[in-house]
Design a protein around this motif. Structure first.
Motif, PDB file in Angstrom:
ATOM      1  N   LYS A 204       0.836  -1.208   0.000  1.00 43.74           N
ATOM      2  CA  LYS A 204       0.000   0.000   0.000  1.00 43.74           C
ATOM      3  C   LYS A 204       0.865   1.250   0.000  1.00 43.74           C
ATOM      4  O   LYS A 204       0.560   2.233  -0.683  1.00 43.74           O
ATOM      5  CB  LYS A 204      -0.931  -0.012   1.206  1.00 43.74           C
ATOM      6  CG  LYS A 204      -2.095  -0.982   1.085  1.00 43.74           C
ATOM      7  CD  LYS A 204      -3.004  -0.908   2.298  1.00 43.74           C
ATOM      8  CE  LYS A 204      -4.199  -1.832   2.147  1.00 43.74           C
ATOM      9  NZ  LYS A 204      -5.083  -1.789   3.338  1.00 43.74           N
ATOM     10  N   GLN A 210      -2.882   4.740  -2.469  1.00 45.24           N
ATOM     11  CA  GLN A 210      -3.972   4.907  -3.442  1.00 45.24           C
ATOM     12  C   GLN A 210      -4.572   3.565  -3.867  1.00 45.24           C
ATOM     13  O   GLN A 210      -5.648   3.515  -4.456  1.00 45.24           O
ATOM     14  CB  GLN A 210      -3.457   5.641  -4.684  1.00 45.24           C
ATOM     15  CG  GLN A 210      -2.948   7.044  -4.406  1.00 45.24           C
ATOM     16  CD  GLN A 210      -4.015   7.917  -3.800  1.00 45.24           C
ATOM     17  OE1 GLN A 210      -5.112   8.068  -4.353  1.00 45.24           O
ATOM     18  NE2 GLN A 210      -3.718   8.493  -2.638  1.00 45.24           N
ATOM     19  N   GLY A 211      -3.872   2.485  -3.595  1.00 46.14           N
ATOM     20  CA  GLY A 211      -4.341   1.172  -4.016  1.00 46.14           C
ATOM     21  C   GLY A 211      -3.767   0.776  -5.362  1.00 46.14           C
ATOM     22  O   GLY A 211      -3.296   1.604  -6.150  1.00 46.14           O
ATOM     23  N   ASP A 213      -3.981  -0.733  -9.154  1.00 38.39           N
ATOM     24  CA  ASP A 213      -4.936  -0.766 -10.265  1.00 38.39           C
ATOM     25  C   ASP A 213      -5.151  -2.187 -10.788  1.00 38.39           C
ATOM     26  O   ASP A 213      -6.275  -2.589 -11.073  1.00 38.39           O
ATOM     27  CB  ASP A 213      -4.444   0.121 -11.413  1.00 38.39           C
ATOM     28  CG  ASP A 213      -4.340   1.568 -11.016  1.00 38.39           C
ATOM     29  OD1 ASP A 213      -5.389   2.229 -10.902  1.00 38.39           O
ATOM     30  OD2 ASP A 213      -3.209   2.046 -10.808  1.00 38.39           O
ATOM     31  N   LYS A 232      -7.474  -1.439  -5.439  1.00 34.40           N
ATOM     32  CA  LYS A 232      -8.400  -0.329  -5.247  1.00 34.40           C
ATOM     33  C   LYS A 232      -9.808  -0.729  -5.698  1.00 34.40           C
ATOM     34  O   LYS A 232      -9.965  -1.700  -6.463  1.00 34.40           O
ATOM     35  CB  LYS A 232      -7.939   0.901  -6.021  1.00 34.40           C
ATOM     36  CG  LYS A 232      -7.930   0.750  -7.530  1.00 34.40           C
ATOM     37  CD  LYS A 232      -7.657   2.062  -8.255  1.00 34.40           C
ATOM     38  CE  LYS A 232      -6.407   2.757  -7.806  1.00 34.40           C
ATOM     39  NZ  LYS A 232      -6.089   3.967  -8.618  1.00 34.40           N
ATOM     40  N   SER A 255     -15.026  -5.205  -3.103  1.00 41.17           N
ATOM     41  CA  SER A 255     -14.428  -4.057  -3.784  1.00 41.17           C
ATOM     42  C   SER A 255     -14.875  -3.929  -5.238  1.00 41.17           C
ATOM     43  O   SER A 255     -14.359  -3.091  -5.972  1.00 41.17           O
ATOM     44  CB  SER A 255     -12.898  -4.161  -3.732  1.00 41.17           C
ATOM     45  OG  SER A 255     -12.450  -5.318  -4.419  1.00 41.17           O
TER      46      SER A 255
END
Length: 330
Positions: A204, A210-211, A213, A232, A255
């Motif tokens: 992280k 930001q997470g 992609d 994310k 998520s």
């Protein structure tokens, strides 16, 4: 011919077997080198993987010389050097002296590498290419890649770098594997030993909280949970293993992740030879044009039950140090 078979007691034994006559659309290949893959030992231990067991002779890829061909084969001549992914579509697997395959599953061996290096490419390369064919990966994306020093993971990493994708965090399991990934172009602080307890937090931080992609998971199990945790919302999870845990699947659902399952089985089941042929030709082009370099290999020994048993144990215990294990069949 000499071969190693898996007997009814799940033991590898040395035998001598006969091949059938070459069919009109087939080529007969003297196997010079073949690779050992995780699925080979997983078929001995895992019920899901066992469904891919079509012959008691295991082994899924190799390289060699055409020694005979069917009447309908015009694109190859006896003596041609080739490499191939056989999956479940040939006369047998590659733990043998010879194999007969539809000509559509064969491609000319890259001219600038050895038979042993060529044997390490087909399965990992075709699988890695499917990742790029099916997923949208942009240069600015943050990527998390598990098992980056393994066969598929390493090929995926090389393709990422060749396509200008640099924001990569990758896992490895030994100092030698970490060094090999660093030599390919990853910064050392982007290569993380998967045994670290705070692995999720480290990843992280690498993405500035930001997470991720795109998570490309070539390991599964615990690392599937890590990949799901760092992804994310609406991110993409690419599963190469079928070994996600229940906790990982729950997190991915929560998520709203896009999940892409990578498998060559559907193409083998439908006898989609052009899919494999196209992949082999793309691999050959990338190697001959030096867009990517061949995988590091370890010559484990000759064609014997003892050699293969040793290879299965090395894979199972993660002792390959980032090398593809290669049998010298001849």
């Amino acid at each position: 011919m000499n071969a190693v078979i898996l007997d009814q007691d799940n033991q590898l034994i040395n035998v001598n077997v006969d091949l059938p006559e070459v069919k009109p659309n087939e080529v007969k290949i003297k196997i010079i080198a073949s690779a050992i893959n995780p699925i080979d030992y997983q078929m001995r231990e895992n019920e899901f993987e066992r469904r891919y067991l079509y012959s008691p002779i295991l082994g899924r890829e190799g390289a060699g010389i055409i020694t005979d061909k069917g009447s309908d084969v015009s694109e190859y001549a006896i003596g041609d050097e080739v490499f191939f992914a056989c999956g479940s579509m040939g006369s047998n697997g590659t733990y043998a002296a010879y194999i007969q395959l539809p000509a559509g599953l064969v491609a000319p061996k890259p001219k600038n590498i050895s038979f042993e290096q060529a044997a390490a490419l087909p399965t990992a390369g075709i699988t890695a290419l499917q990742v790029f064919d099916r997923a949208t990966i942009n240069p600015q994306d943050h990527i998390f890649l598990t098992g980056a020093s393994g066969g598929v993971g390493l090929f995926v990493l090389k393709l990422l770098l060749a396509n200008g994708i640099k924001n990569i965090v990758a896992t490895a399991g030994s100092m030698s594997s970490i060094e090999k990934l660093h030599q390919l172009g990853l910064q050392k602080d982007s290569i993380i030993n998967y045994r670290k307890e705070n692995l999720t937090e480290i990843i992280k931080r690498r993405s500035n909280q930001q997470g991720i992609d795109v998570a490309i998971d070539a390991v599964g199990q615990h690392l599937s949970e890590v990949a799901a945790a760092v992804l994310k919302p609406y991110g993409t999870y690419i599963d190469i293993t079928h070994f996600t845990t229940t906790a990982a699947r729950d997190q991915l659902f929560s998520s709203a992740a896009q999940i892409i399952n990578i498998s060559n089985f559907t193409h083998a089941q439908r006898l989609n030879y052009p899919y494999f042929k196209n992949g082999l030709d793309r691999i050959r082009h990338s190697i001959e044009q030096e867009i990517i370099q061949p995988a590091p290999i370890y010559l484990i020994g000759d064609l014997s039950a003892e050699t293969i048993e040793k290879g299965h144990l090395m894979l199972k215990n993660n002792q390959t140090q980032g090398n593809k294990l290669i049998i010298q069949n001849q």
